[in-house]
Design an enzyme around this catalytic site. Structure first.
Site, PDB file in Angstrom:
ATOM      1  N   SER A   1       0.889  -1.152   0.000  1.00 22.87           N
ATOM      2  CA  SER A   1       0.000   0.000   0.000  1.00 22.87           C
ATOM      3  C   SER A   1       0.929   1.203   0.000  1.00 22.87           C
ATOM      4  O   SER A   1       1.654   1.447   0.970  1.00 22.87           O
ATOM      5  CB  SER A   1      -0.902   0.001   1.232  1.00 22.87           C
ATOM      6  OG  SER A   1      -1.735   1.138   1.201  1.00 22.87           O
TER       7      SER A   1
ATOM      8  N   ARG B   1     -10.687   7.327  29.655  1.00 24.84           N
ATOM      9  CA  ARG B   1      -9.471   7.839  29.004  1.00 24.84           C
ATOM     10  C   ARG B   1      -8.442   8.297  30.028  1.00 24.84           C
ATOM     11  O   ARG B   1      -7.240   8.208  29.822  1.00 24.84           O
ATOM     12  CB  ARG B   1      -9.815   8.956  28.007  1.00 24.84           C
ATOM     13  CG  ARG B   1     -10.492  10.149  28.623  1.00 24.84           C
ATOM     14  CD  ARG B   1     -11.006  11.127  27.555  1.00 24.84           C
ATOM     15  NE  ARG B   1     -11.885  12.111  28.140  1.00 24.84           N
ATOM     16  CZ  ARG B   1     -11.677  13.435  28.122  1.00 24.84           C
ATOM     17  NH1 ARG B   1     -10.621  13.927  27.507  1.00 24.84           N
ATOM     18  NH2 ARG B   1     -12.523  14.255  28.682  1.00 24.84           N
TER      19      ARG B   1
ATOM     20  N   GLU C   1      -2.230  11.413  11.801  1.00 26.68           N
ATOM     21  CA  GLU C   1      -2.542  10.098  12.346  1.00 26.68           C
ATOM     22  C   GLU C   1      -1.884   8.978  11.560  1.00 26.68           C
ATOM     23  O   GLU C   1      -1.505   7.945  12.123  1.00 26.68           O
ATOM     24  CB  GLU C   1      -4.061   9.895  12.384  1.00 26.68           C
ATOM     25  CG  GLU C   1      -4.814  10.837  13.327  1.00 26.68           C
ATOM     26  CD  GLU C   1      -5.098  12.209  12.747  1.00 26.68           C
ATOM     27  OE1 GLU C   1      -4.781  12.437  11.561  1.00 26.68           O
ATOM     28  OE2 GLU C   1      -5.630  13.065  13.482  1.00 26.68           O
TER      29      GLU C   1
END
Lengths: 650, 650
Positions: free
Chosen positions: B133, B341, B388
């Protein structure tokens, strides 16, 4: 500077001839309103808007050409807040434009039932696309600009080139989001298309969510990057309204995209937070808000009429979504081996007579067969190169402008654009996506090229339609159907060529299925889509030799699924086997289970999917190694029937 | 140039002192072998390797420091083929290095059971990470370089800086993949870390899959971009081995990352295909292959010993994966309100004593609480800014180097990196991911910030573990458990603070569940995870007032799911209700159905999930508007019990 109107004139109605002193008063009002609405809501990002208030005040008063009363005009400029978290600023601008009341702003922002959401969405008619996932606005803006060109406006960046006045696209970005690779995909596209009608304004306020940004106030670094990607970089002091005004004015006249780098201070205008870390995404507590409003000079009641667009093109230049009845749709002969992806390309060619259809590629057009469309309609074909995020972003811009984009790449590589697809659903964009080369069926290329998560990914998108044809006839018909489907639709296309199963002219309604074999003594139902339909057909023959009668159903519509047919099959046969070329999670098997759940008691249920990590081998070997070939289906069907031969518990 | 050894010497064993004439002979051998293996396989990309053969021949003979017999040495250089489709070239290099036989190359390539897959994977011990990829290799390379620094090698780019010889990272990229935004995220990171030990070689062969690349041979354009992102750009003629050698030699000594732009010709060396479109991804037919081999000078039997690394660091500098038993894990008091979290961040701090744990942020560390780790272990905390994809790519490089990366951002924004996560599973990387701010529970920020597809996305990843704690105790325990989980593990973390449900010290095995309420007369089972556990607990109380006894099960382990407990509940109660803060597809509901399918006949089944597009409102209002709050659970449970009160059909 015109000083005849002054800061004291707090109830002004500004227009394009208003003085920069008055524009500054508007900027202060935008800051005050950003503080007011976020403090009232108890959440939001006032400081991220305060930095950009001067630039936006100048823009909306003197440079933006926009008919606030008629946001659907195709000659309106576009303003996209890529930094969607600066929504208090955007909504304060809407108030200044007179289209949102102060009451709606203060009482509605971020509240249940209000269209003034935490991040802008097209629930507001002046918002083209939803933002809030950073790094998407520029790419969408590219799509808006390309759409304007398709609408017939000139593409050379001139304000008036004979084809009518040119709508300009303005995008406001944060500096933090410049770290997203998608920004560079988008600027590359803007540069490549020489989008003189596109201006990006980067609000370089130096502070991100958790501290200083990577490049802080290094405007030179940003400028080098923007220039390297084909844009003109213009650094300005973002709080000097005269500088800003000059930059915006020149940007509108450039023949290539401009990136205005506005050096600003986060929280500008309120000394307790200005340029201080720790104030990202926090409303001011009421006492601080009071001090902020005082320091900003109090509330004002300034309104802005701004500039109107100069007149739209004749109606007939807009795209029509009416199907051309004269189109010739592809036909295939039963039994001929044709790849679904080829039928997809054939159908795109057939759709060429629809002026709203545009086709987007990510440099695999010879694999997805979008190049067939490129040959006949090059003016409506967009090569995104290997930039899947930008392919989807531009599609969103085109979609909200009235076009119907078909965007295709390998199913595996659509994962690259998942955030964009998810956000496109928030926008309510109508996108037709095609993922080719799905599953292990691709064979020798190995797992990196195999879409094995795409059904899960696309099913989970809000409002999506997921289609997975088994042959060329259905692939072509479903492609044509996608041209009229709202929301995100997805066609999963197999790489290899398989026999045509359906006569030309057969209809494939969304939410339907095809029962390929049945009898009044069916014992097992084989449910499949795509390539595994062919394996089920082979398995049926083999089962028949064991005196087992199998019903075979082609679930070409994965979402919505034909629940009635599936339920009936589960009721009428002793076992159900689902076979799919996809990981076990989130695909056809679970879609079937969801349709059955609570509605019928299944006796025997089996699910064959790709559970192991594939390697490289031929398509047939892959299907077999993954346990989804006919022999595995036969074995499981026989096991289930043996296990349930005490009969159904209906 | 040393001419004492010549092209005629076809059985040479080359070493670093070999002449460039011999190196060219090696390049020709690499081309011949690329042609041979792909023609034998009937598929593959020979021409994409032929362009880069000269560069790779120079590299492997004279500049790469690599012990082919001991690929696990931490002082080995790394060579990552970002253009994974050039696998014939890579495997031809392995043959020249003497670690793959000619027989394996020709008979194995792309065949069932062979480790010579269509695109490289770590099934081969000389391959760090799976590629194929495009646009991922540079980012992974950054992670490899960061890992080497953590291993104790110097970070200033010097060959020997006292901390031992420095392993160099080499990445070979195609020119088409430079269109991927992820490439620019990666080069930005390389520049920011001043990775002098990193060299990217771009094989600028001008031709992509479907035609010319965007920038073709415009090396200046590539150079401007690379320089703007903090790298040194070095254009070379990629077929001039002397130029290439000089560039590689200098690159190794630079104090910042180098991008070598090698101008090459696709299919180099065979006139029938060289620099001709239409030959991407196609093996030569046998007759053409014969002519190609002849034109390339026939087969050779050249081997390469190359350069060895100069010696690894002492053993103890390598990271240890043994848990430090002295670590203090966080504890919480029952009933206190603590966000999952936050517990994730607390647990990371507790894991600081494990030297293999590294933490990756995408500029939301104050929201995901990774910043708690940053404060105590800044040297093992990496700020990716809002990139990200790069966060995950670097994590892969760190993972394959023996570290355990914890990477966190909002659940919604992990969608941005889905392709990287998918490929990380192909690599077999061990990544612990955390997606915070999941579901509509986030409240006012609206749908752009809501992870509503993440369970579907992460469940569909091969070999993944998906965890979704309902309280701080379980969140902390599961975070600690993730440090030892193989493959891709995912913790879904709720934004808001909810009561602690479990005593400190409670164990949460992977694949387990917690039955929070049960009796011997349970009529309905409420299945949930995360925030909806709390809604189910409220619903249970309400149902009790209607004399309905509900079993409440916390399915904190979504994958693998505790099927036994779910099946038992379905058998023992008259109805099952699954409640989740996620879209209906691919999440907890379908995971439950998959665990029940074919194993138990469920009477009443209900599934509450987020079916509509949310807007902005408070967390409690969101849960209610989406139909997943306690009142909706009560209503559905009562309906199901009414509908099934004729009793179970067991």
């Amino acid at each position: 500077m015109d000083t005849s109107r002054t800061a004291a004139d707090r109830g002004s109605a500004l227009d394009a001839s208003s003085s920069l002193a008055d524009v500054f008063e508007l900027a202060q009002q935008l800051r005050v309103d950003s503080v007011r609405c976020s403090t009232a809501a108890g959440s939001g990002h006032p400081t991220s808007g305060m930095s950009a208030a001067d630039v936006m005040a100048v823009l909306m008063t003197r440079r933006l050409r926009y008919d606030w009363r008629d946001p659907r005009r195709t000659d309106n400029d576009h303003l996209i807040f890529s930094k969607g978290h600066a929504s208090p600023l955007l909504y304060a601008m809407f108030k200044a434009a007179g289209v949102v009341s102060d009451e709606e702003l203060i009482d509605g922002y971020r509240r249940a039932g209000s269209r003034l959401e935490g991040h802008p969405t097209p629930a507001l008619p002046w918002v083209d696309a939803a933002t809030g996932s950073l790094g998407q606005g520029i790419g969408i803006g590219v799509g808006l600009a390309l759409a304007a060109r398709l609408h017939g406006y000139g593409g050379d960046g001139a304000l008036d080139n004979g084809a009518g006045p040119h709508p300009h696209v303005w995008a406001l970005c944060g500096d933090s989001e410049m770290a997203e690779g998608s920004v560079w995909e988008a600027l590359d596209a803007a540069g490549r298309y020489q989008l003189g009608e596109f201006t990006v304004i980067v609000d370089v306020n130096r502070l991100g969510q958790r501290g200083p940004t990577e490049l802080q106030w290094d405007l030179d670094a940003y400028a080098r990057r923007a220039e390297a990607f084909g844009c003109a970089a213009v650094p300005v002091d973002g709080h000097d309204v005269a500088q800003v005004d000059a930059a915006l004015e020149r940007a509108r006249r450039r023949d290539r995209p401009v990136v205005i780098l506005a050096k600003t201070r986060k929280g500008r205008g309120f000394s307790e937070v200005e340029d201080k870390p720790g104030w990202h995404g926090k409303p001011l507590p009421p006492d601080m808000a009071e001090r902020a409003i005082a320091e900003l000079g109090g509330e004002r009641a300034i309104t802005v009429s701004g500039l109107k667009p100069e007149g739209s093109l004749e109606e007939e230049k807009a795209p029509q979504s009416v199907r051309d009845e004269g189109a010739t749709f592809p036909t295939y002969s039963l039994g001929d081996k044709v790849a679904a992806r080829r039928a997809f390309g054939d159908a795109l060619v057939a759709l060429q007579s629809r002026p709203d259809v545009v086709v987007m590629d990510a440099e695999v057009g010879n694999s997805t067969y979008t190049e067939a469309f490129a040959k006949v309609r090059p003016e409506r074909f967009y090569e995104s190169y290997i930039a899947e995020q930008q392919m989807i972003a531009a599609s969103v811009g085109l979609s909200v402008s009235g076009f119907k984009p078909f965007a295709a790449t390998f199913a595996a590589f659509l994962t690259r654009a998942y955030d964009f697809i998810r956000m496109a659903a928030v926008t309510g964009a109508d996108l037709a996506l095609c993922g080719s080369h799905c599953g292990v069926e691709i064979g020798e290329d190995g797992p990196s090229q195999m879409g094995l998560e795409d059904l899960a990914m696309m099913r989970a998108v809000h409002g999506s339609t997921v289609l997975y044809p088994s042959d060329a006839t259905s692939a072509a018909a479903l492609t044509v159907a996608m041209a009229d489907l709202p929301g995100i639709s997805y066609l999963r296309a197999t790489r290899g060529a398989y026999p045509v199963l359906y006569e030309s002219g057969e209809r494939f309604p969304i939410g339907g299925s095809k029962t390929l074999h049945t009898s009044d003594r069916d014992q097992v139902t084989l449910l499949a889509a795509g390539v595994t339909v062919h394996e089920c057909l082979k398995a049926r023959e083999e089962l028949a030799q064991h005196d087992i009668s199998a019903r075979v159903i082609d679930l070409y519509s994965v979402k919505p699924l034909d629940a009635d047919t599936v339920i009936r099959a589960a009721e009428e046969t002793d076992a159900v086997v689902v076979v799919e070329d996809h990981h076990p999670e989130g695909g056809l098997g679970e879609a079937v289970l969801a349709s059955l759940a609570g509605r019928v008691r299944v006796n025997g249920f089996g699910h064959l999917a790709v559970s192991s990590m594939p390697d490289s081998r031929s398509a047939a070997e892959q299907l077999d190694a993954s346990g989804i070939s006919a022999p595995h289906i036969v074995r499981l069907a026989r096991e289930l029937l043996t296990g349930t031969n005490e009969g159904k518990g209906k």
